[in-house]
Design a protein around this motif. Structure first.
Motif, PDB file in Angstrom:
ATOM      1  N   ALA A  26      31.923  60.595  49.116  1.00  0.00           N
ATOM      2  CA  ALA A  26      31.303  59.683  50.071  1.00  0.00           C
ATOM      3  C   ALA A  26      32.117  58.401  50.224  1.00  0.00           C
ATOM      4  O   ALA A  26      32.268  57.864  51.333  1.00  0.00           O
ATOM      5  CB  ALA A  26      29.876  59.365  49.640  1.00  0.00           C
ATOM      6  N   ALA A  27      32.675  57.906  49.116  1.00  0.00           N
ATOM      7  CA  ALA A  27      33.512  56.706  49.192  1.00  0.00           C
ATOM      8  C   ALA A  27      34.782  56.971  49.981  1.00  0.00           C
ATOM      9  O   ALA A  27      35.201  56.152  50.812  1.00  0.00           O
ATOM     10  CB  ALA A  27      33.843  56.215  47.784  1.00  0.00           C
ATOM     11  N   ASP A  28      35.419  58.123  49.757  1.00  0.00           N
ATOM     12  CA  ASP A  28      36.610  58.472  50.525  1.00  0.00           C
ATOM     13  C   ASP A  28      36.283  58.698  51.998  1.00  0.00           C
ATOM     14  O   ASP A  28      37.176  58.628  52.850  1.00  0.00           O
ATOM     15  CB  ASP A  28      37.268  59.719  49.936  1.00  0.00           C
ATOM     16  CG  ASP A  28      38.214  59.395  48.784  1.00  0.00           C
ATOM     17  OD1 ASP A  28      38.445  58.195  48.531  1.00  0.00           O
ATOM     18  OD2 ASP A  28      38.707  60.330  48.135  1.00  0.00           O
ATOM     19  N   TYR A  47      33.431  57.965  33.550  1.00  0.00           N
ATOM     20  CA  TYR A  47      34.125  58.991  34.344  1.00  0.00           C
ATOM     21  C   TYR A  47      35.331  58.380  35.061  1.00  0.00           C
ATOM     22  O   TYR A  47      36.440  58.929  35.015  1.00  0.00           O
ATOM     23  CB  TYR A  47      33.162  59.602  35.366  1.00  0.00           C
ATOM     24  CG  TYR A  47      33.725  60.811  36.089  1.00  0.00           C
ATOM     25  CD1 TYR A  47      33.358  62.103  35.723  1.00  0.00           C
ATOM     26  CD2 TYR A  47      34.635  60.674  37.137  1.00  0.00           C
ATOM     27  CE1 TYR A  47      33.875  63.212  36.373  1.00  0.00           C
ATOM     28  CE2 TYR A  47      35.157  61.778  37.792  1.00  0.00           C
ATOM     29  CZ  TYR A  47      34.769  63.042  37.416  1.00  0.00           C
ATOM     30  OH  TYR A  47      35.299  64.135  38.058  1.00  0.00           O
ATOM     31  N   TYR A  48      35.137  57.244  35.712  1.00  0.00           N
ATOM     32  CA  TYR A  48      36.211  56.602  36.476  1.00  0.00           C
ATOM     33  C   TYR A  48      36.774  55.390  35.734  1.00  0.00           C
ATOM     34  O   TYR A  48      36.046  54.691  35.014  1.00  0.00           O
ATOM     35  CB  TYR A  48      35.696  56.145  37.844  1.00  0.00           C
ATOM     36  CG  TYR A  48      35.375  57.281  38.786  1.00  0.00           C
ATOM     37  CD1 TYR A  48      36.371  58.133  39.258  1.00  0.00           C
ATOM     38  CD2 TYR A  48      34.059  57.505  39.206  1.00  0.00           C
ATOM     39  CE1 TYR A  48      36.079  59.175  40.117  1.00  0.00           C
ATOM     40  CE2 TYR A  48      33.761  58.550  40.078  1.00  0.00           C
ATOM     41  CZ  TYR A  48      34.771  59.379  40.525  1.00  0.00           C
ATOM     42  OH  TYR A  48      34.473  60.413  41.369  1.00  0.00           O
ATOM     43  N   THR A  49      38.065  55.141  35.944  1.00  0.00           N
ATOM     44  CA  THR A  49      38.666  53.909  35.459  1.00  0.00           C
ATOM     45  C   THR A  49      38.008  52.723  36.153  1.00  0.00           C
ATOM     46  O   THR A  49      37.725  52.773  37.357  1.00  0.00           O
ATOM     47  CB  THR A  49      40.181  53.909  35.744  1.00  0.00           C
ATOM     48  OG1 THR A  49      40.780  55.018  35.069  1.00  0.00           O
ATOM     49  CG2 THR A  49      40.834  52.624  35.264  1.00  0.00           C
ATOM     50  N   LEU A  50      37.764  51.649  35.392  1.00  0.00           N
ATOM     51  CA  LEU A  50      37.110  50.453  35.935  1.00  0.00           C
ATOM     52  C   LEU A  50      38.091  49.281  35.904  1.00  0.00           C
ATOM     53  O   LEU A  50      38.223  48.595  34.885  1.00  0.00           O
ATOM     54  CB  LEU A  50      35.865  50.112  35.124  1.00  0.00           C
ATOM     55  CG  LEU A  50      34.780  51.200  35.028  1.00  0.00           C
ATOM     56  CD1 LEU A  50      33.631  50.731  34.154  1.00  0.00           C
ATOM     57  CD2 LEU A  50      34.285  51.591  36.415  1.00  0.00           C
ATOM     58  N   ARG A  79      38.375  53.289  45.915  1.00  0.00           N
ATOM     59  CA  ARG A  79      37.990  52.250  46.873  1.00  0.00           C
ATOM     60  C   ARG A  79      36.629  52.575  47.493  1.00  0.00           C
ATOM     61  O   ARG A  79      36.395  53.690  47.943  1.00  0.00           O
ATOM     62  CB  ARG A  79      39.049  52.144  47.969  1.00  0.00           C
ATOM     63  CG  ARG A  79      38.766  51.042  48.986  1.00  0.00           C
ATOM     64  CD  ARG A  79      39.877  50.961  50.001  1.00  0.00           C
ATOM     65  NE  ARG A  79      39.621  49.915  50.977  1.00  0.00           N
ATOM     66  CZ  ARG A  79      40.424  49.630  52.000  1.00  0.00           C
ATOM     67  NH1 ARG A  79      41.547  50.330  52.168  1.00  0.00           N
ATOM     68  NH2 ARG A  79      40.109  48.671  52.841  1.00  0.00           N
ATOM     69  N   GLY A  80      35.732  51.589  47.499  1.00  0.00           N
ATOM     70  CA  GLY A  80      34.413  51.776  48.075  1.00  0.00           C
ATOM     71  C   GLY A  80      33.385  52.347  47.121  1.00  0.00           C
ATOM     72  O   GLY A  80      32.229  52.555  47.508  1.00  0.00           O
ATOM     73  N   LEU A  81      33.777  52.590  45.866  1.00  0.00           N
ATOM     74  CA  LEU A  81      32.869  53.189  44.880  1.00  0.00           C
ATOM     75  C   LEU A  81      32.652  52.211  43.728  1.00  0.00           C
ATOM     76  O   LEU A  81      33.569  51.918  42.971  1.00  0.00           O
ATOM     77  CB  LEU A  81      33.447  54.501  44.343  1.00  0.00           C
ATOM     78  CG  LEU A  81      32.571  55.278  43.350  1.00  0.00           C
ATOM     79  CD1 LEU A  81      31.282  55.733  44.017  1.00  0.00           C
ATOM     80  CD2 LEU A  81      33.329  56.478  42.799  1.00  0.00           C
ATOM     81  N   ASP A  82      31.430  51.699  43.609  1.00  0.00           N
ATOM     82  CA  ASP A  82      31.066  50.760  42.560  1.00  0.00           C
ATOM     83  C   ASP A  82      30.108  51.421  41.575  1.00  0.00           C
ATOM     84  O   ASP A  82      29.574  52.502  41.828  1.00  0.00           O
ATOM     85  CB  ASP A  82      30.417  49.510  43.159  1.00  0.00           C
ATOM     86  CG  ASP A  82      31.393  48.694  43.993  1.00  0.00           C
ATOM     87  OD1 ASP A  82      32.617  48.893  43.855  1.00  0.00           O
ATOM     88  OD2 ASP A  82      30.921  47.847  44.792  1.00  0.00           O
ATOM     89  N   LEU A  83      29.881  50.737  40.462  1.00  0.00           N
ATOM     90  CA  LEU A  83      29.107  51.325  39.372  1.00  0.00           C
ATOM     91  C   LEU A  83      28.339  50.251  38.620  1.00  0.00           C
ATOM     92  O   LEU A  83      28.865  49.167  38.353  1.00  0.00           O
ATOM     93  CB  LEU A  83      30.069  52.042  38.401  1.00  0.00           C
ATOM     94  CG  LEU A  83      29.516  52.509  37.051  1.00  0.00           C
ATOM     95  CD1 LEU A  83      28.591  53.699  37.233  1.00  0.00           C
ATOM     96  CD2 LEU A  83      30.663  52.872  36.107  1.00  0.00           C
ATOM     97  N   VAL A  84      27.084  50.560  38.283  1.00  0.00           N
ATOM     98  CA  VAL A  84      26.332  49.788  37.290  1.00  0.00           C
ATOM     99  C   VAL A  84      26.257  50.666  36.041  1.00  0.00           C
ATOM    100  O   VAL A  84      25.676  51.757  36.080  1.00  0.00           O
ATOM    101  CB  VAL A  84      24.919  49.425  37.783  1.00  0.00           C
ATOM    102  CG1 VAL A  84      24.184  48.617  36.707  1.00  0.00           C
ATOM    103  CG2 VAL A  84      24.985  48.633  39.080  1.00  0.00           C
ATOM    104  N   VAL A  85      26.852  50.200  34.954  1.00  0.00           N
ATOM    105  CA  VAL A  85      27.023  51.051  33.779  1.00  0.00           C
ATOM    106  C   VAL A  85      25.719  51.180  32.988  1.00  0.00           C
ATOM    107  O   VAL A  85      24.827  50.334  33.056  1.00  0.00           O
ATOM    108  CB  VAL A  85      28.124  50.509  32.842  1.00  0.00           C
ATOM    109  CG1 VAL A  85      29.466  50.466  33.544  1.00  0.00           C
ATOM    110  CG2 VAL A  85      27.740  49.151  32.269  1.00  0.00           C
ATOM    111  N   SER A  86      25.639  52.258  32.219  1.00  0.00           N
ATOM    112  CA  SER A  86      24.595  52.419  31.226  1.00  0.00           C
ATOM    113  C   SER A  86      25.032  51.674  29.965  1.00  0.00           C
ATOM    114  O   SER A  86      26.095  51.944  29.425  1.00  0.00           O
ATOM    115  CB  SER A  86      24.388  53.908  30.916  1.00  0.00           C
ATOM    116  OG  SER A  86      23.550  54.069  29.788  1.00  0.00           O
ATOM    117  N   ASN A  87      24.203  50.739  29.510  1.00  0.00           N
ATOM    118  CA  ASN A  87      24.549  49.982  28.299  1.00  0.00           C
ATOM    119  C   ASN A  87      23.332  49.815  27.391  1.00  0.00           C
ATOM    120  O   ASN A  87      23.168  48.802  26.720  1.00  0.00           O
ATOM    121  CB  ASN A  87      25.147  48.621  28.657  1.00  0.00           C
ATOM    122  CG  ASN A  87      24.184  47.740  29.454  1.00  0.00           C
ATOM    123  OD1 ASN A  87      23.217  48.234  30.048  1.00  0.00           O
ATOM    124  ND2 ASN A  87      24.444  46.442  29.485  1.00  0.00           N
TER     125      ASN A  87
END
Length: 282
Positions: A26-28, A47-50, A79-87
């Protein structure tokens, strides 16, 4: 902003892989996508580099109603893909949310924080019944539930995930309708006919279940998915052509078909991902 939770009360069915790859596609495609990792095992978070990691995450969001996006939003390498991490390493959020005044509606009430900034929010959840899972369901517009192609898995779906939806029905009195659910048959062996049998069995089981249906798209059990996870890439970038001699579709074709089935309003966006990748490869 469209909110989809990837849910199952059974672990190991591929929720995190589905969330990561659907979000990457979806981001691509040019959509603004946010991943929210509500699984106490933070696989999606790694999963993805941050390139940019925010100091806070889901714990602060749900425990303290953190409203600063600069504190919450990590930028991924896509690009266009953000994340709120589990902590929530200690697993405290379930108890905190259970006893909060707004309880299972807390995440739903916090969504206005993200709505102006994203087109799609994908929520990854724990593979067990929990308050956090119920919170994610009540915040969502759509549920996506991966199911492995086994009759026992189909029976577990009815006993676990579908029963959970029934138990949330009283929220209708607050004007909150349970979201529709789409079932994704996942990890299908390319030469097995079992997936078709499971599809038929699921449709029979679900004939009396309102709002629940089986997707036409099936995800094959091919090496590209674990290789993509190892590389930290969405699988469609790794495999955009079907290898010669293999029956299963290319990962790009599978993920594009899944995205189009779930979000037909963005079909044209998903079609352009194919064009960009093929042009770049030639």
């Amino acid at each position: 902003m469209h909110v989809t939770a990837i849910v199952s009360t059974k672990g190991g069915v591929g929720k995190t892989t589905t969330a990561a790859n659907l979000g990457g596609l979806a981001a691509d495609a040019g959509l603004r996508v946010l991943l929210l990792d509500l699984d106490v095992q933070p696989t999606l978070s790694s999963y993805y580099t941050l390139p940019h990691r925010a100091p806070a995450g889901c714990y602060e969001l749900l425990a303290y109603n953190e409203s600063s996006r600069s504190q919450l939003i990590c930028r991924t390498a896509i690009r266009g893909l953000d994340l709120v991490v589990s902590n929530d390493a200690q697993g405290q959020l379930n108890t905190l949310v259970l006893h909060a005044p707004d309880g299972r509606l807390r995440l739903r009430n916090l969504l206005p924080l993200f709505r102006p900034h994203y087109d799609l929010l994908l929520i990854d959840t724990q593979g067990a019944r929990s308050v956090l899972l119920e919170t994610a369901i009540l915040a969502s517009d759509l549920l996506l539930s991966p199911v492995t192609p086994e009759i026992l898995a189909a029976r577990e779906l009815r006993r676990g995930t579908l029963q959970l939806l029934r138990d949330l029905a009283p929220y209708r009195h607050l004007g909150i309708e349970p979201p529709p659910m789409r079932l994704l048959i996942n990890r299908v062996h390319p030469v097995s006919s079992n997936a078709r049998a499971v599809q038929v069995a699921l449709r029979e089981v679900l004939a009396v279940e309102p709002g629940v249906s089986v997707l036409d798209t099936c995800v094959p059990a091919i090496e590209a998915y674990p290789r993509a996870a190892t590389a930290g890439l969405p699988v469609h970038r790794l495999e955009y052509r079907r290898p010669s001699g293999r029956q299963a579709l290319a990962a790009l074709d599978t993920m594009r078909a899944l995205a189009c089935e779930l979000y037909p309003q963005w079909r044209d966006h998903f079609a352009r991902v194919h064009g960009r990748l093929v042009d770049a490869a030639c």
